[in-house]
Design a protein around this motif. Structure first.
Motif, short mmCIF file in Angstrom:
data_model
loop_
_atom_site.label_atom_id
_atom_site.label_comp_id
_atom_site.label_asym_id
_atom_site.label_seq_id
_atom_site.Cartn_x
_atom_site.Cartn_y
_atom_site.Cartn_z
N GLY A 1 -6.99 -2.38 9.36
CA GLY A 1 -5.84 -1.51 9.59
C GLY A 1 -5.48 -0.66 8.39
O GLY A 1 -5.92 -0.89 7.27
N ALA A 2 -4.65 0.36 8.66
CA ALA A 2 -4.19 1.26 7.61
C ALA A 2 -3.26 0.53 6.65
O ALA A 2 -2.53 -0.38 7.04
N SER A 3 -3.28 0.95 5.38
CA SER A 3 -2.43 0.29 4.39
C SER A 3 -2.16 1.23 3.23
O SER A 3 -2.89 2.19 2.99
N ASP A 4 -1.09 0.91 2.54
CA ASP A 4 -0.73 1.57 1.29
C ASP A 4 -0.25 0.47 0.35
O ASP A 4 0.93 0.18 0.26
N ASP B 1 -1.37 -0.53 -9.88
CA ASP B 1 -2.53 -0.31 -9.02
C ASP B 1 -2.06 0.17 -7.65
O ASP B 1 -1.05 -0.33 -7.13
N GLN B 2 -2.81 1.09 -7.07
CA GLN B 2 -2.49 1.58 -5.73
C GLN B 2 -3.76 1.76 -4.92
O GLN B 2 -4.72 2.38 -5.39
N PHE B 3 -3.75 1.20 -3.72
CA PHE B 3 -4.86 1.37 -2.79
C PHE B 3 -4.31 2.00 -1.51
O PHE B 3 -3.41 1.44 -0.87
N ARG C 1 -8.57 5.60 -1.06
CA ARG C 1 -8.50 5.91 -2.48
C ARG C 1 -7.95 4.71 -3.25
O ARG C 1 -7.17 3.91 -2.73
N PHE C 2 -8.38 4.62 -4.51
CA PHE C 2 -7.85 3.60 -5.41
C PHE C 2 -7.45 4.27 -6.72
O PHE C 2 -8.18 5.11 -7.25
N ALA C 3 -6.28 3.92 -7.23
CA ALA C 3 -5.78 4.49 -8.49
C ALA C 3 -5.15 3.40 -9.33
O ALA C 3 -4.55 2.46 -8.80
N THR C 4 -5.29 3.52 -10.64
CA THR C 4 -4.67 2.58 -11.56
C THR C 4 -4.13 3.33 -12.76
O THR C 4 -4.71 4.34 -13.20
N LEU C 5 -3.01 2.86 -13.28
CA LEU C 5 -2.36 3.47 -14.44
C LEU C 5 -1.96 2.36 -15.41
O LEU C 5 -1.24 1.43 -15.04
N VAL D 1 2.31 -3.85 -9.23
CA VAL D 1 2.87 -3.54 -10.54
C VAL D 1 2.84 -4.81 -11.38
O VAL D 1 3.33 -5.86 -10.95
N PHE D 2 2.29 -4.71 -12.60
CA PHE D 2 2.09 -5.89 -13.45
C PHE D 2 2.67 -5.62 -14.84
O PHE D 2 1.93 -5.21 -15.75
#
Length: 267
Positions: free
Chosen positions: A217-220, A205-207, A170-174, A224-225
């Motif tokens: 590999g797995a990642s989280d 942003d979050q991936f 998943r990808f999310a941005t705020l 933050v900008f």
């Protein structure tokens, strides 16, 4: 609009419900857009409050589970003009496709499956208040919030545990922006206009990839900008068509990146 680590801008981060017009400046851009626009600029102008009270709302739907709603209203009362707009859009995006079952050259084990994790959703809100103050001052205070989340398309197979999963990657941005603009005509002298515009913006942003479906590999991963700054303009109307302008900009951008890998286990 740009993040601190790159110059790319995703135009999809803007909902049409909050855009009034788009200006394209070729070559030299107006001084009010800052000194960085040496080769031209694209100026996306958000909706401005009107002189009268009005409103509009719309709802739509489409294929692949798509639907959306948007609306805006303008309120005017005395020295205050208020503009509120917002919208929400979502699409499942799933569709049927043929899977090779991991064996590219063997067509005997191919089967039909449904493409999963192809959904996307967008939510946006814009609030702007305009105050007509005494002695010719005008103050505009605005805030904008934008949120987008979407999946990374897959064939629906969770290779770590077997079965079907809709949360492979998943990808999310705020985005959050707060700005103000104070203007005054005939500041200190006739035909001399002043504009002061501070702002603060934060992008997150979050991936998330719990099983390493994308990449190694797995990642989280999180980014933050934050950024902030102020713009000062002094414009003198010289004659009927000439303008003499003094523009000063100050801005600070920063970036914070992290990646906390997921721990996975299988029985």
């Amino acid at each position: 609009l740009n993040r601190a680590i790159g110059g790319a801008v995703n135009i999809g981060d803007f909902a049409l419900s909050e855009v009034d017009r788009i200006e394209i400046h070729r070559g030299g851009a107006p001084l009010r857009l800052g000194s960085a626009a040496m080769g031209g600029a694209i100026n996306i102008v958000s909706r401005r409050p009107g002189a009268t009270t009005k409103g509009e709302a719309s709802v739509w739907g489409g294929s692949f589970g798509a639907f959306g709603m948007s609306g805006f209203t303008t309120l005017s009362a005395g020295v205050l003009r208020l503009d509120l707009s917002g919208g929400f859009e979502r699409s499942d995006g799933d569709f049927q496709q043929r899977s090779d079952n991991g064996t590219v050259g063997n067509f005997a084990d191919d089967y039909l499956t449904r493409r999963h994790n192809n959904d996307a959703s967008i939510a946006t809100n814009l609030t702007r208040a305009t105050f007509s103050l005494k002695r010719g001052w005008t103050l505009v205070v605005a805030s904008r919030v934008f949120s987008r989340e979407n999946g990374i398309p897959s064939d629906g197979v969770d290779r770590a545990q077997g079965g079907v999963s809709r949360n492979v990657a998943r990808f999310a941005t705020l985005h959050a922006l707060v700005s103000a603009e104070a203007t005054k005509a005939n500041f200190l002298a006739k035909n001399l206009d002043l504009r002061i515009a501070p702002f603060f913006r934060s992008i997150r942003d979050q991936f998330t990839d719990p099983i390493g479906f994308v990449g190694a590999g797995a990642s989280d991963a999180n980014g933050v900008f934050p950024s902030g700054g102020v713009s000062l303009d002094l414009t003198y109307l010289w004659g009927a068509h000439q303008r003499l302008a003094l523009v000063a900009d100050y801005a600070v951008d920063s970036a914070s990146l992290s990646d906390a890998p997921h721990s996975t286990s299988a029985d």
